[in-house]
Scaffold this motif. Structure first.
Motif, PDB file in Angstrom:
ATOM      1  N   ALA A 277     -14.503  48.675 -76.900  1.00  0.00           N
ATOM      2  CA  ALA A 277     -13.473  49.321 -77.726  1.00  0.00           C
ATOM      3  C   ALA A 277     -13.245  48.558 -79.033  1.00  0.00           C
ATOM      4  N   LEU A 278     -13.306  47.243 -78.981  1.00  0.00           N
ATOM      5  CA  LEU A 278     -13.113  46.437 -80.190  1.00  0.00           C
ATOM      6  C   LEU A 278     -14.316  46.559 -81.119  1.00  0.00           C
ATOM      7  N   ARG A 279     -15.528  46.574 -80.536  1.00  0.00           N
ATOM      8  CA  ARG A 279     -16.728  46.794 -81.353  1.00  0.00           C
ATOM      9  C   ARG A 279     -16.658  48.153 -82.038  1.00  0.00           C
ATOM     10  N   ASP A 280     -16.228  49.172 -81.305  1.00  0.00           N
ATOM     11  CA  ASP A 280     -16.111  50.516 -81.867  1.00  0.00           C
ATOM     12  C   ASP A 280     -15.101  50.547 -83.008  1.00  0.00           C
ATOM     13  N   PHE A 281     -13.993  49.841 -82.837  1.00  0.00           N
ATOM     14  CA  PHE A 281     -12.973  49.772 -83.885  1.00  0.00           C
ATOM     15  C   PHE A 281     -13.556  49.145 -85.151  1.00  0.00           C
ATOM     16  N   THR A 282     -14.227  48.014 -84.996  1.00  0.00           N
ATOM     17  CA  THR A 282     -14.825  47.339 -86.145  1.00  0.00           C
ATOM     18  C   THR A 282     -15.871  48.234 -86.801  1.00  0.00           C
ATOM     19  N   ARG A 283     -16.710  48.870 -85.991  1.00  0.00           N
ATOM     20  CA  ARG A 283     -17.750  49.757 -86.513  1.00  0.00           C
ATOM     21  C   ARG A 283     -17.145  50.921 -87.300  1.00  0.00           C
ATOM     22  N   SER A 284     -15.999  51.427 -86.842  1.00  0.00           N
ATOM     23  CA  SER A 284     -15.377  52.560 -87.530  1.00  0.00           C
ATOM     24  C   SER A 284     -14.874  52.177 -88.921  1.00  0.00           C
ATOM     25  N   HIS A 285     -14.531  50.916 -89.113  1.00  0.00           N
ATOM     26  CA  HIS A 285     -14.030  50.458 -90.412  1.00  0.00           C
ATOM     27  C   HIS A 285     -15.129  49.887 -91.304  1.00  0.00           C
ATOM     28  N   TRP A 286     -16.118  49.252 -90.702  1.00  0.00           N
ATOM     29  CA  TRP A 286     -17.197  48.617 -91.466  1.00  0.00           C
ATOM     30  C   TRP A 286     -18.545  48.976 -90.833  1.00  0.00           C
ATOM     31  N   PRO A 287     -18.992  50.214 -91.023  1.00  0.00           N
ATOM     32  CA  PRO A 287     -20.222  50.664 -90.362  1.00  0.00           C
ATOM     33  C   PRO A 287     -21.481  49.941 -90.831  1.00  0.00           C
ATOM     34  N   HIS A 288     -21.405  49.264 -91.967  1.00  0.00           N
ATOM     35  CA  HIS A 288     -22.581  48.555 -92.478  1.00  0.00           C
ATOM     36  C   HIS A 288     -22.827  47.211 -91.779  1.00  0.00           C
ATOM     37  N   LEU A 289     -21.892  46.752 -90.960  1.00  0.00           N
ATOM     38  CA  LEU A 289     -22.066  45.468 -90.278  1.00  0.00           C
ATOM     39  C   LEU A 289     -22.994  45.614 -89.076  1.00  0.00           C
ATOM     40  N   HIS A 290     -23.755  44.583 -88.829  1.00  0.00           N
ATOM     41  CA  HIS A 290     -24.581  44.525 -87.627  1.00  0.00           C
ATOM     42  C   HIS A 290     -23.675  44.151 -86.457  1.00  0.00           C
ATOM     43  N   GLN A 291     -23.896  44.766 -85.316  1.00  0.00           N
ATOM     44  CA  GLN A 291     -23.057  44.538 -84.145  1.00  0.00           C
ATOM     45  C   GLN A 291     -23.846  43.828 -83.045  1.00  0.00           C
ATOM     46  N   PHE A 292     -23.255  42.804 -82.484  1.00  0.00           N
ATOM     47  CA  PHE A 292     -23.813  42.095 -81.334  1.00  0.00           C
ATOM     48  C   PHE A 292     -22.805  42.181 -80.200  1.00  0.00           C
TER      49      PHE A 292
END
Length: 84
Positions: free
Chosen positions: A34-49
């Motif tokens: 849920a936290l990764r999804d939140f971050t992705r929704s605001h900054w989709p250009h970031l790489h997620q691990f």
């Protein structure tokens, strides 16, 4: 600036940088979906691990090189799950 945020939570480091008007690229390492999804929704250009253990020089080095950024900022929030 290339930002590596470990135990990212909701991406408060990225929020602070954005509010300061900073231009950034980078990655977020967070185990909670849920936290990764939140971050992705605001900054989709970031790489997620998903796992901070996957953030190594081998995985970050090529991303940093490809970003053509001249500075690297590493931030971390200690895991708070046992205290939440």
């Amino acid at each position: 600036m290339f930002v590596v945020s470990l135990c990212d939570g909701i991406g408060t480091a990225f929020l602070a940088l954005a509010r300061l008007g900073a231009q950034f690229q980078g990655l977020s390492a967070e185990s909670v979906t849920a936290l990764r999804d939140f971050t992705r929704s605001h900054w989709p250009h970031l790489h997620q691990f998903k796992d901070v253990a996957d953030v190594t020089t081998k995985s970050v080095g090529p991303l940093f090189a490809a970003s053509r950024c001249h500075s690297l900022l590493v931030v971390s929030g200690p895991p708070c799950q046992p205290f939440s």
